[in-house]
Design an enzyme around this catalytic site. Structure first.
Site, PDB file in Angstrom:
ATOM      1  N   HIS A 125       0.802  -1.464  -0.313  1.00  0.00           N
ATOM      2  CA  HIS A 125       0.389   0.056   0.393  1.00  0.00           C
ATOM      3  C   HIS A 125       1.086   1.221  -0.417  1.00  0.00           C
ATOM      4  O   HIS A 125       0.546   2.377   0.853  1.00  0.00           O
ATOM      5  CB  HIS A 125      -0.902   0.082   1.574  1.00  0.00           C
ATOM      6  N   ASN A 149     -10.478  -2.456   2.511  1.00  0.00           N
ATOM      7  CA  ASN A 149     -10.041  -3.192   1.109  1.00  0.00           C
ATOM      8  C   ASN A 149     -11.323  -1.913  -0.109  1.00  0.00           C
ATOM      9  O   ASN A 149     -12.400  -2.512   1.230  1.00  0.00           O
ATOM     10  CB  ASN A 149      -9.371  -4.114   0.738  1.00  0.00           C
ATOM     11  N   TYR A 161       0.796  -4.049  11.768  1.00  0.00           N
ATOM     12  CA  TYR A 161       0.649  -2.642  11.668  1.00  0.00           C
ATOM     13  C   TYR A 161       1.719  -1.779  12.416  1.00  0.00           C
ATOM     14  O   TYR A 161       2.244  -1.373  11.866  1.00  0.00           O
ATOM     15  CB  TYR A 161      -0.687  -2.476  11.422  1.00  0.00           C
TER      16      TYR A 161
HETATM   17  C1  HEM Z   1      -1.931 -11.040   7.134  1.00  0.00           C
HETATM   18  C2  HEM Z   1      -2.621 -10.833   7.016  1.00  0.00           C
HETATM   19  C3  HEM Z   1      -1.296  -8.669   6.417  1.00  0.00           C
HETATM   20  C4  HEM Z   1      -0.781  -8.065   7.106  1.00  0.00           C
HETATM   21  C5  HEM Z   1       0.678  -9.190   7.958  1.00  0.00           C
HETATM   22  C6  HEM Z   1      -0.828  -7.312   6.770  1.00  0.00           C
HETATM   23  C7  HEM Z   1       0.568  -6.389   6.273  1.00  0.00           C
HETATM   24  C8  HEM Z   1       0.524  -4.588   6.001  1.00  0.00           C
HETATM   25  C9  HEM Z   1       1.450  -3.980   6.875  1.00  0.00           C
HETATM   26  C10 HEM Z   1       2.634  -4.166   6.871  1.00  0.00           C
HETATM   27  C11 HEM Z   1       0.773  -2.879   5.968  1.00  0.00           C
HETATM   28  C12 HEM Z   1       2.141  -1.377   5.569  1.00  0.00           C
HETATM   29  C13 HEM Z   1       1.488  -0.794   7.383  1.00  0.00           C
HETATM   30  C14 HEM Z   1       2.051   0.925   7.126  1.00  0.00           C
HETATM   31  O1  HEM Z   1       2.907   1.094   6.410  1.00  0.00           O
HETATM   32  O2  HEM Z   1       2.014   1.524   7.640  1.00  0.00           O
HETATM   33  C15 HEM Z   1      -0.311  -2.985   5.461  1.00  0.00           C
HETATM   34  C16 HEM Z   1      -1.360  -1.934   4.686  1.00  0.00           C
HETATM   35  C17 HEM Z   1      -2.429  -1.496   4.989  1.00  0.00           C
HETATM   36  N1  HEM Z   1      -2.757  -3.103   4.560  1.00  0.00           N
HETATM   37 FE1  HEM Z   1      -2.692  -4.561   5.497  1.00  0.00          FE
HETATM   38  N2  HEM Z   1      -2.214  -6.697   5.677  1.00  0.00           N
HETATM   39  C18 HEM Z   1      -2.448  -8.132   5.868  1.00  0.00           C
HETATM   40  C19 HEM Z   1      -4.310  -8.146   5.241  1.00  0.00           C
HETATM   41  C20 HEM Z   1      -4.687  -7.312   4.790  1.00  0.00           C
HETATM   42  C21 HEM Z   1      -6.316  -7.552   4.314  1.00  0.00           C
HETATM   43  C22 HEM Z   1      -6.542  -8.494   4.679  1.00  0.00           C
HETATM   44  C23 HEM Z   1      -6.646  -5.889   3.956  1.00  0.00           C
HETATM   45  C24 HEM Z   1      -7.923  -5.584   3.560  1.00  0.00           C
HETATM   46  C25 HEM Z   1      -9.019  -5.818   4.713  1.00  0.00           C
HETATM   47  C26 HEM Z   1      -5.473  -4.819   4.374  1.00  0.00           C
HETATM   48  C27 HEM Z   1      -4.905  -3.442   3.942  1.00  0.00           C
HETATM   49  C28 HEM Z   1      -4.125  -2.850   3.849  1.00  0.00           C
HETATM   50  C29 HEM Z   1      -4.336  -1.465   4.265  1.00  0.00           C
HETATM   51  C30 HEM Z   1      -5.776  -0.784   3.524  1.00  0.00           C
HETATM   52  C31 HEM Z   1      -2.977  -1.022   4.060  1.00  0.00           C
HETATM   53  C32 HEM Z   1      -2.879   0.331   3.622  1.00  0.00           C
HETATM   54  C33 HEM Z   1      -2.859   1.398   5.403  1.00  0.00           C
HETATM   55  C34 HEM Z   1      -2.913   2.465   4.955  1.00  0.00           C
HETATM   56  O3  HEM Z   1      -3.617   3.092   4.414  1.00  0.00           O
HETATM   57  O4  HEM Z   1      -1.864   3.294   4.769  1.00  0.00           O
HETATM   58  N3  HEM Z   1      -4.236  -5.195   4.968  1.00  0.00           N
HETATM   59  N4  HEM Z   1      -0.421  -4.106   5.683  1.00  0.00           N
END
Ligand code: HEM
Length: 501
Positions: free
Chosen positions: A56, A134, A344
C-alpha cells in the site's frame, strides 16, 4: 504573486542571509565546512524519505466526518454496541481516510489491477478507531502466516524486477483459497475508476459488544454514494500512459470544488458462535456473508470534505492498524485479523518511528496519558499526571491510575488443543462459482478476457492448474478458460490438478 513574504530562517530560527551561495574561500574557491545552513539544508534533504510502506505504498489521504444514524438497521445502536460514536443520531466524529493501491511503489500507477486500500481512522471521544479495509470484500488467504508469501508472489520478481503472471499464478494455483478473491480482482472490480467510485470493506470479522457485555460478530461495508464504476484493462492502460496519479487527482479536485464524496456505513451482524449450518466458517476472510441471511444494516454516513495540507505529513506518516479499537468494538478470532494486528504497529515503529502516535495525523483527539516515554523524535511528554516525577504506575505518591472498574471487558470462552491446522469448512470453490454464475455477461466476459490474457503468460502447468480450480468453481467457465488458453479441457485430470497439498 502578491503574498507578503516572510524571512527565510534555519530550523534554529536564525535568518538566512544567503540561500543561493555557499560560504567559500573567495567566490570560486573551496567551500568551508562550518557553513551551518548549507550542511543542515543538504543533510536534511538527504533524509527526506522514510521507508515506503511495504504494501500500500501509493496512496492518498482526505479528511472529513462520520455522522451516526443512532440506529443500526432498525434497532437502536445500543442493542449491539456501546461504542459512543454510534449512539446518538447526528453525532459527528472526525475522520481521516487513506486510499491506496497495494503492490506498486510510492509513485506507481493508480490504474493498476490491484485491490485498493480503504483505511479509515475515526477520532472518537474514546480514542481512535481504525478500520483498515479494502475495496474488495474478501482476501487471497485466510491465515496471516501466508501474507509475506502472497505479497512476494504479487510483487516484482526479485531477479527481473517485473510483476510476473507466472509467479502470481504459480502461488495462487497452489493456494486454492485465493480463487474467490481472483474472481473479484480479474473482473472489472479489480480496476476501480477512481477512489470515489468504489465500496470499502472491513474484510475481517470484528465484534460489537454492548453495555451488558454481550457480543455479536460483524462485517463492515462502506457503500459508495457515488456509484461503483470500473475500468477495463484497455481504459486503464490509456489513463496510465498519461497520468500515474489520476485517482488522487480526482479525489483532490472533487473535494476542492465542494463535491464531497460519501460512503454509507453498513454492518452485517451474526450471532457469536460457529454457525455449523453454514457451508463456510464465518471467520474465514475468503468468504462473504450472504446478504439475504445477514442483511446490511445502515449505521451512518462518512463524508470527505477536506484535503490534506501536506502529503508527507498526512499521508506518508499516517499509520492505521487493525488493533486500534474503541470500547464497544472487539476482535474476533479471525486468524488474519490477529496476525494483522501485530503487523501494523510493528511496521510503523520501524517505518515512521517509535513516536509515530505523537504526530498530529495519528494522535487521538483525546489527549493520551501514558508512561511510555522517550525514544527518537519525542515531541512531548504524554504523561499529564499531577507529578512529572512519577512516570510509573502504581504509585502511592501521584501519577496515572488505571481506568475505573465499571469497564466490562468482553470475555469469550475459548477451549481447544493448541495446534497448527487448517480450518474445517474451507469450501474454496462455492462462493467463487456462485459469483461467476451471477455476474452480468459483460462482467463475466471481462473476467475471462483478463484471465486468458494473464494465464497466457504463465507456464502451461500453472495455467492448467488454474483452469482446474476454475472448473471446480464452475464447469462451464473452466471449459471456456481452457478454450481461451488453447488447452484441451477434456485431457485435464481436474481432481489430481487441484490436489495441491
Ligand atoms: C495477515 C495479513 C496482513 C498483513 C500482515 C498486513 C500487513 C500490512 C502492512 C505491514 C502494511 C503497511 C502499514 C504501514 O506501513 O503503515 C499494510 C497496509 C495496509 N493493509 Fe494490510 N496486511 C494484511 C492483510 C490485509 C487485509 C486482509 C487488508 C484488507 C482488509 C489489508 C489492508 C491494508 C491497507 C488498507 C493498508 C494501507 C493502510 C494505509 O493506508 O496506511 N491488509 N498491511
Amino acid at each position: 504573486m502578491s503574498d507578503e513574504k516572510r524571512t527565510l530562517t534555519t530550523r534554529q530560527g536564525h535568518p538566512v542571509h544567503s540561500n543561493h551561495s555557499s560560504r567559500s574561500v573567495s567566490n570560486r574557491g573551496p567551500i568551508t565546512l562550518e557553513n551551518y545552513h548549507l550542511i543542515e539544508k543538504i543533510s536534511h534533504f538527504d533524509r527526506e524519505r522514510i521507508p515506503e510502506r511495504v504494501v500500500h505504498a501509493r496512496g492518498f489521504v482526505a479528511h472529513g466526518e462520520f455522522e451516526a444514524y443512532g440506529t443500526i438497521g432498525d434497532e437502536p445502536a445500543s442493542k449491539y454496541t456501546r461504542a459512543k460514536l454510534f449512539q446518538t443520531k447526528g453525532k459527528k466524529t472526525p475522520v481521516t481516510l487513506r486510499f491506496s493501491t497495494v503492490i506498486g511503489g510510492r509513485d506507481s500507477s493508480e490504474a493498476a489491477r490491484d485491490p485498493r486500500g480503504f483505511a479509515v481512522k475515526l477520532k472518537t471521544e474514546d480514542g481512535n478507531w481504525d478500520i483498515v479495509g479494502n475495496n474488495l470484500p474478501v482476501f487471497f488467504i485466510r491465515d496471516a502466516i501466508k501474507f509475506p508469501d502472497v505479497i512476494h508472489a504479487l510483487k516484482p520478481d526479485p531477479v527481473t524486477f517485473r510483476q510476473e503472471p507466472n509467479r502470481i499464478f504459480d502461488f495462487m494455483s497452489m493456494t486454492p483459497e485465493s480463487l474467490h478473491m481472483l474472481t473479484w480482482l480479474f473482473s472489472p472490480r479489480g480496476i476501480p475508476k477512481d477512489y470515489r467510485h468504489q465500496d470499502g470493506f472491513g474484510v475481517n470479522t470484528y465484534r460489537f459488544v454492548n453495555a451488558a457485555g454481550e457480543g455479536v460478530l460483524i462485517k463492515i461495508h462502506w457503500k459508495t454514494q457515488q456509484g461503483i464504476e470500473s475500468l477495463t484493462a484497455a481504459q486503464a492502460a490509456e489513463i496510465q500512459a498519461k497520468d500515474l496519479g489520476h485517482a488522487s487527482k480526482d479525489l483532490f479536485q472533487a473535494i476542492q470544488r465542494g463535491d464531497f464524496p460519501k460512503w454509507e456505513l453498513n454492518i452485517q451482524i451474526m450471532s457469536d458462535d460457529e454457525h455449523p449450518e453454514l457451508d463456510f466458517d464465518p471467520l474465514d476472510d475468503t468468504k462473504t456473508w450472504p446478504e439475504d441471511q445477514f442483511p446490511l444494516r445502515p449505521a451512518g454516513v462518512l463524508t470527505l470534505n477536506r484535503n490534506v495540507e501536506n502529503v508527507f505529513a498526512e499521508n506518508e506518516q499516517s499509520a492505521f492498524g487493525t488493533g486500534v479499537l474503541v470500547d464497544g468494538i472487539d476482535f474476533s478470532d479471525d486468524k488474519m485479523l490477529v496476525g494483522r494486528t501485530f503487523s501494523y504497529s510493528d511496521t510503523q515503529r520501524y517505518r515512521v518511528g517509535s513516536n509515530y502516535l505523537q504526530l498530529p495525523v495519528n494522535a487521538p483527539l483525546t489527549p493520551p496519558n501514558t508512561n511510555l516515554a522517550d525514544g527518537q523524535m519525542t515531541y512531548r511528554v504524554d504523561n499529564r499526571g499531577t507529578n512529572p516525577h512519577v512516570n510509573y504506575e502504581p504509585s502511592s505518591i501521584a501519577g496515572l491510575a488505571e481506568a475505573g472498574a465499571e469497564y466490562q471487558e468482553y470475555r469469550p470462552f475459548v477451549e481447544g488443543q493448541v495446534l497448527k491446522q487448517r480450518i474445517d469448512r474451507e469450501n474454496n470453490y462455492g462462493q467463487a462459482g456462485d459469483r461467476i454464475r451471477t455476474m452480468p455477461d459483460w462482467e463475466r466476459e471481462d473476467l475471462l478476457f483478463n484471465l486468458v490474457d494473464q494465464l497466457g503468460q504463465a507456464e502451461s502447468h500453472v495455467a492448467e492448474r488454474m483452469v482446474a480450480h476454475f472448473t471446480k468453481a464452475d464447469e462451464k467457465f473452466g471449459q471456456e478458460l481452457a478454450t481461451g488458453l488453447g488447452i484441451d479441457h477434456g485431457s485435464l485430470d481436474i481432481d489430481t490438478l487441484v490436489h495441491v497439498r
